[in-house]
Write a protein that holds these residues in place. Structure first.
Motif, PDB file in Angstrom:
ATOM      1  N   VAL A 163       2.089 -25.427  34.860  1.00 28.29           N
ATOM      2  CA  VAL A 163       1.879 -24.745  34.366  1.00 28.29           C
ATOM      3  C   VAL A 163       0.088 -23.943  34.575  1.00 28.29           C
ATOM      4  CG1 VAL A 163       3.392 -25.331  32.381  1.00 28.29           C
ATOM      5  CG2 VAL A 163      -0.001 -25.779  32.275  1.00 28.29           C
ATOM      6  N   GLN A 164      -0.234 -22.493  33.688  1.00 29.55           N
ATOM      7  CA  GLN A 164      -1.090 -21.279  34.085  1.00 29.55           C
ATOM      8  C   GLN A 164      -1.945 -21.893  32.731  1.00 29.55           C
ATOM      9  OE1 GLN A 164      -1.728 -19.245  36.098  1.00 29.55           O
ATOM     10  NE2 GLN A 164       0.259 -19.678  37.140  1.00 29.55           N
ATOM     11  N   SER A 165      -1.950 -22.553  31.828  1.00 30.55           N
ATOM     12  CA  SER A 165      -2.965 -22.560  30.426  1.00 30.55           C
ATOM     13  C   SER A 165      -2.392 -24.497  30.131  1.00 30.55           C
ATOM     14  CB  SER A 165      -2.869 -22.227  29.425  1.00 30.55           C
ATOM     15  OG  SER A 165      -1.753 -21.924  29.287  1.00 30.55           O
ATOM     16  N   ALA A 166      -3.476 -25.241  29.149  1.00 26.35           N
ATOM     17  CA  ALA A 166      -3.687 -25.991  28.685  1.00 26.35           C
ATOM     18  C   ALA A 166      -1.494 -25.977  27.690  1.00 26.35           C
ATOM     19  CB  ALA A 166      -4.513 -26.695  27.717  1.00 26.35           C
ATOM     20  N   PRO A 167      -1.270 -27.426  28.089  1.00 26.68           N
ATOM     21  CA  PRO A 167       0.374 -27.258  27.394  1.00 26.68           C
ATOM     22  C   PRO A 167      -0.145 -27.266  25.744  1.00 26.68           C
ATOM     23  CG  PRO A 167       0.528 -28.392  29.378  1.00 26.68           C
ATOM     24  CD  PRO A 167      -1.266 -28.078  28.880  1.00 26.68           C
ATOM     25  N   ALA A 168       0.415 -26.581  24.972  1.00 29.77           N
ATOM     26  CA  ALA A 168       0.395 -26.699  23.513  1.00 29.77           C
ATOM     27  C   ALA A 168       1.461 -27.819  22.770  1.00 29.77           C
ATOM     28  CB  ALA A 168       0.301 -26.018  22.911  1.00 29.77           C
ATOM     29  N   PHE A 169       1.581 -28.426  21.698  1.00 33.60           N
ATOM     30  CA  PHE A 169       2.375 -29.201  21.068  1.00 33.60           C
ATOM     31  C   PHE A 169       1.832 -30.007  19.564  1.00 33.60           C
ATOM     32  CE2 PHE A 169      -0.510 -32.493  22.098  1.00 33.60           C
ATOM     33  CZ  PHE A 169      -0.086 -32.985  20.830  1.00 33.60           C
ATOM     34  N   ILE A 170       3.466 -29.524  19.377  1.00 33.65           N
ATOM     35  CA  ILE A 170       2.944 -29.343  17.581  1.00 33.65           C
ATOM     36  C   ILE A 170       4.574 -30.604  17.046  1.00 33.65           C
ATOM     37  CG2 ILE A 170       3.914 -28.793  15.348  1.00 33.65           C
ATOM     38  CD1 ILE A 170       2.936 -25.547  16.407  1.00 33.65           C
ATOM     39  N   ARG A 171       4.106 -31.199  16.307  1.00 28.93           N
ATOM     40  CA  ARG A 171       4.802 -33.049  16.070  1.00 28.93           C
ATOM     41  C   ARG A 171       5.858 -32.706  15.147  1.00 28.93           C
ATOM     42  NH1 ARG A 171      -0.343 -33.441  15.979  1.00 28.93           N
ATOM     43  NH2 ARG A 171      -1.178 -35.213  16.851  1.00 28.93           N
ATOM     44  N   ILE A 172       7.763 -32.856  15.433  1.00 25.20           N
ATOM     45  CA  ILE A 172       8.146 -32.778  14.495  1.00 25.20           C
ATOM     46  C   ILE A 172       8.389 -34.003  13.398  1.00 25.20           C
ATOM     47  CG2 ILE A 172      11.141 -31.888  14.279  1.00 25.20           C
ATOM     48  CD1 ILE A 172       9.845 -30.372  16.476  1.00 25.20           C
ATOM     49  N   GLU A 173       8.937 -33.689  12.472  1.00 21.41           N
ATOM     50  CA  GLU A 173       9.834 -34.617  11.016  1.00 21.41           C
ATOM     51  C   GLU A 173      10.500 -33.943  10.558  1.00 21.41           C
ATOM     52  OE1 GLU A 173       8.303 -37.318  10.892  1.00 21.41           O
ATOM     53  OE2 GLU A 173       6.411 -37.482  11.520  1.00 21.41           O
TER      54      GLU A 173
END
Length: 222
Positions: free
Chosen positions: A209-219
């Motif tokens: 990928v081109q940049s740092a991956p982003a993540f968000i936790r799901i509840e």
């Protein structure tokens, strides 16, 4: 939970990495993003964490906005209850400060045995908590990648995720053919955070990928 948790044991993460695109993709997936302080008793190990969280847009907490705060509790016998009210502003803040002052005064006047206990537990009976490390916390995840618009990239991402035990529940990929890079949005099934971080590190290292991956936790089940 009848335990003493030190501030340093509580994982904290702010909202600075959340983008408008994340909010829109969350809505498309049926979620709202809220900054939550989460406490769970997981078979004696306490989860104590503060971070942006995706919750189903039908959840009671999803409708809490503006200057309002809410406390949502799920009891073993009682089930779900929620207390909501203003958490900012001149009068709400003054009310909270005065309530604390009066509580301190009441405790000092009670002199020992008649004193009420914070959180319903006598201080001398509270014990230290075994707080679960974030790496051991299991969640579903929202992932956002900025990927080159060419064949094989989606498969390469999915392959790395699969090697670390992360299975994909859904994918959104838009704007194909319009730019050299495209956003790729994925929602995973449950996985330990340790596995997710290792997978994202490998994806970044291999320059998939081109940049740092982003993540968000799901509840899903608060």
């Amino acid at each position: 939970f009848g335990v003493m948790v030190k501030p340093a044991q509580i994982y904290t993460e702010g909202i600075t990495q959340i983008t408008q695109a994340d909010i829109e993709y969350a809505r498309e997936l049926g979620y709202a993003i809220k900054l939550l302080a989460i406490g769970k008793d997981d078979d004696g190990g306490i989860e104590a964490r503060v971070h942006p969280t995706m919750i189903p847009d039908r959840h009671m907490l999803a409708g809490v906005g503006g200057a309002f705060n809410a406390i949502y509790i799920h009891g073993e016998a009682l089930g779900a209850t929620m207390y909501s009210g203003l958490g900012a502003g001149e009068m709400p803040s003054a009310t909270a400060v005065m309530a604390d002052i009066l509580e301190i005064a009441r405790h000092r006047m009670a002199e020992g045995s008649a004193r009420t206990h914070a959180f319903g537990f006598p201080i001398h009976l509270m014990k230290g908590a075994s707080v679960k490390p974030m790496d051991d916390v299991v969640c579903e995840y929202y992932l956002r990648f900025t990927a080159p618009d060419k064949p094989g990239v989606l498969g390469a991402i999915a392959s790395v995720l699969g090697r670390y035990g992360l299975s994909i529940a859904s994918v959104i990929q838009k704007d194909r053919g319009k730019t050299r890079t495209v956003p790729v949005i994925m929602r995973t099934h449950d996985a330990p955070e340790r596995s997710l971080k290792r997978a994202l590190a490998e994806i970044r290292k291999k320059k998939i990928v081109q940049s740092a991956p982003a993540f968000i936790r799901i509840e899903e089940k608060l």
